[in-house]
Design a protein around this motif. Structure first.
Motif, mmCIF file in Angstrom:
data_model
loop_
_atom_site.group_PDB
_atom_site.id
_atom_site.type_symbol
_atom_site.label_atom_id
_atom_site.label_comp_id
_atom_site.label_asym_id
_atom_site.label_seq_id
_atom_site.Cartn_x
_atom_site.Cartn_y
_atom_site.Cartn_z
ATOM 1 N N GLN A 25 -7.285 -8.708 -10.049
ATOM 2 C CA GLN A 25 -5.887 -9.127 -10.175
ATOM 3 C C GLN A 25 -5.334 -8.813 -11.564
ATOM 4 O O GLN A 25 -4.193 -8.382 -11.706
ATOM 5 C CB GLN A 25 -5.756 -10.619 -9.884
ATOM 6 N N ASP A 26 -6.147 -8.993 -12.590
ATOM 7 C CA ASP A 26 -5.716 -8.683 -13.960
ATOM 8 C C ASP A 26 -5.553 -7.181 -14.181
ATOM 9 O O ASP A 26 -4.717 -6.751 -14.962
ATOM 10 C CB ASP A 26 -6.721 -9.228 -14.981
ATOM 11 N N ALA A 27 -6.354 -6.382 -13.489
ATOM 12 C CA ALA A 27 -6.376 -4.935 -13.723
ATOM 13 C C ALA A 27 -5.375 -4.155 -12.880
ATOM 14 O O ALA A 27 -5.090 -3.000 -13.190
ATOM 15 C CB ALA A 27 -7.780 -4.391 -13.462
ATOM 16 N N CYS A 28 -4.832 -4.756 -11.827
ATOM 17 C CA CYS A 28 -3.987 -4.013 -10.889
ATOM 18 C C CYS A 28 -2.588 -4.605 -10.809
ATOM 19 O O CYS A 28 -2.400 -5.812 -10.963
ATOM 20 C CB CYS A 28 -4.599 -4.043 -9.488
ATOM 21 N N SER A 29 -1.651 -3.729 -10.497
ATOM 22 C CA SER A 29 -0.282 -4.189 -10.242
ATOM 23 C C SER A 29 -0.210 -4.785 -8.844
ATOM 24 O O SER A 29 -1.126 -4.612 -8.024
ATOM 25 C CB SER A 29 0.684 -3.003 -10.341
ATOM 26 N N ALA A 30 0.886 -5.459 -8.545
ATOM 27 C CA ALA A 30 1.074 -6.036 -7.214
ATOM 28 C C ALA A 30 1.037 -4.952 -6.148
ATOM 29 O O ALA A 30 0.453 -5.147 -5.077
ATOM 30 C CB ALA A 30 2.390 -6.806 -7.161
ATOM 31 N N GLU A 31 1.624 -3.807 -6.433
ATOM 32 C CA GLU A 31 1.641 -2.704 -5.471
ATOM 33 C C GLU A 31 0.223 -2.177 -5.220
ATOM 34 O O GLU A 31 -0.152 -1.883 -4.089
ATOM 35 C CB GLU A 31 2.540 -1.568 -5.950
ATOM 36 N N GLU A 32 -0.559 -2.068 -6.284
ATOM 37 C CA GLU A 32 -1.941 -1.603 -6.137
ATOM 38 C C GLU A 32 -2.772 -2.592 -5.320
ATOM 39 O O GLU A 32 -3.575 -2.192 -4.475
ATOM 40 C CB GLU A 32 -2.584 -1.376 -7.507
ATOM 41 N N LEU A 33 -2.556 -3.888 -5.571
ATOM 42 C CA LEU A 33 -3.274 -4.908 -4.806
ATOM 43 C C LEU A 33 -2.896 -4.849 -3.327
ATOM 44 O O LEU A 33 -3.752 -4.989 -2.451
ATOM 45 C CB LEU A 33 -3.003 -6.301 -5.374
ATOM 46 N N GLN A 34 -1.626 -4.629 -3.045
ATOM 47 C CA GLN A 34 -1.191 -4.507 -1.649
ATOM 48 C C GLN A 34 -1.832 -3.294 -0.984
ATOM 49 O O GLN A 34 -2.276 -3.369 0.166
ATOM 50 C CB GLN A 34 0.326 -4.437 -1.562
ATOM 51 N N GLU A 35 -1.886 -2.170 -1.689
ATOM 52 C CA GLU A 35 -2.514 -0.977 -1.128
ATOM 53 C C GLU A 35 -4.003 -1.202 -0.914
ATOM 54 O O GLU A 35 -4.564 -0.793 0.110
ATOM 55 C CB GLU A 35 -2.284 0.239 -2.020
ATOM 56 N N LEU A 36 -4.674 -1.860 -1.846
ATOM 57 C CA LEU A 36 -6.090 -2.186 -1.665
ATOM 58 C C LEU A 36 -6.291 -3.078 -0.433
ATOM 59 O O LEU A 36 -7.229 -2.879 0.341
ATOM 60 C CB LEU A 36 -6.653 -2.872 -2.910
ATOM 61 N N GLY A 37 -5.388 -4.027 -0.249
ATOM 62 C CA GLY A 37 -5.457 -4.897 0.930
ATOM 63 C C GLY A 37 -5.309 -4.102 2.220
ATOM 64 O O GLY A 37 -6.041 -4.325 3.185
ATOM 65 N N ARG A 38 -4.376 -3.163 2.244
ATOM 66 C CA ARG A 38 -4.196 -2.307 3.422
ATOM 67 C C ARG A 38 -5.452 -1.471 3.681
ATOM 68 O O ARG A 38 -5.860 -1.289 4.828
ATOM 69 C CB ARG A 38 -2.974 -1.403 3.255
ATOM 70 N N MET A 39 -6.061 -0.980 2.610
ATOM 71 C CA MET A 39 -7.286 -0.187 2.761
ATOM 72 C C MET A 39 -8.424 -1.028 3.348
ATOM 73 O O MET A 39 -9.187 -0.549 4.191
ATOM 74 C CB MET A 39 -7.692 0.408 1.415
ATOM 75 N N VAL A 40 -8.529 -2.273 2.913
ATOM 76 C CA VAL A 40 -9.569 -3.160 3.436
ATOM 77 C C VAL A 40 -9.343 -3.412 4.924
ATOM 78 O O VAL A 40 -10.281 -3.366 5.726
ATOM 79 C CB VAL A 40 -9.613 -4.493 2.646
ATOM 80 N N VAL A 41 -8.099 -3.658 5.311
ATOM 81 C CA VAL A 41 -7.790 -3.897 6.723
ATOM 82 C C VAL A 41 -8.126 -2.664 7.559
ATOM 83 O O VAL A 41 -8.735 -2.777 8.631
ATOM 84 C CB VAL A 41 -6.312 -4.309 6.904
ATOM 85 N N ARG A 42 -7.778 -1.468 7.076
ATOM 86 C CA ARG A 42 -8.105 -0.240 7.810
ATOM 87 C C ARG A 42 -9.616 -0.072 7.937
ATOM 88 O O ARG A 42 -10.121 0.298 9.001
ATOM 89 C CB ARG A 42 -7.488 0.983 7.132
ATOM 90 N N ALA A 43 -10.346 -0.343 6.869
ATOM 91 C CA ALA A 43 -11.806 -0.218 6.919
ATOM 92 C C ALA A 43 -12.401 -1.229 7.892
ATOM 93 O O ALA A 43 -13.304 -0.905 8.665
ATOM 94 C CB ALA A 43 -12.397 -0.407 5.518
ATOM 95 N N LYS A 44 -11.873 -2.437 7.880
ATOM 96 C CA LYS A 44 -12.381 -3.474 8.770
ATOM 97 C C LYS A 44 -12.129 -3.124 10.232
ATOM 98 O O LYS A 44 -12.937 -3.422 11.103
ATOM 99 C CB LYS A 44 -11.729 -4.816 8.419
ATOM 100 N N ASP A 45 -11.001 -2.462 10.505
ATOM 101 C CA ASP A 45 -10.671 -2.079 11.878
ATOM 102 C C ASP A 45 -11.686 -1.109 12.465
ATOM 103 O O ASP A 45 -11.878 -1.077 13.675
ATOM 104 C CB ASP A 45 -9.272 -1.455 11.941
ATOM 105 N N SER A 46 -12.332 -0.302 11.631
ATOM 106 C CA SER A 46 -13.290 0.678 12.159
ATOM 107 C C SER A 46 -14.747 0.332 11.828
ATOM 108 O O SER A 46 -15.646 1.066 12.211
ATOM 109 C CB SER A 46 -12.961 2.075 11.625
#
Length: 81
Positions: free
Chosen positions: A21-42
């Motif tokens: 959280q300290d190292a990333c912007s809000a936009e970066e955190l949102q993109e990381l969250g989307r990446m986790v959801v995509r990975a979890k889906d497969s």
């Protein structure tokens, strides 16, 4: 085993996630969250101890194994809410 899982969760919540959280912007955190959801889906939903766990084999085989797991889950009723 349960103690190991709790330790892992505690470490993530207290050390890893605050640093992220300290190292990333809000936009970066949102993109990381989307990446986790995509990975979890497969991702596989069952343990596969003999499956490869290092790239590139895990990246190639993981989605196929995940698809088969999800089909098995659907037919067996596993993970129904």
């Amino acid at each position: 085993m349960l103690a190991e899982v709790r330790h892992h969760l505690h470490e993530e919540e207290q050390q890893v996630l605050p640093r992220l959280q300290d190292a990333c912007s809000a936009e970066e955190l949102q993109e990381l969250g989307r990446m986790v959801v995509r990975a979890k889906d497969s991702a596989p939903t069952r343990p596969h101890p003999s499956a490869p766990d290092k790239p590139p084999a895990n990246l190639i085989l993981g989605p196929g194994v995940g698809m088969i797991d999800k089909l098995r889950d659907a037919f067996s009723g596993r993970n129904r809410d």
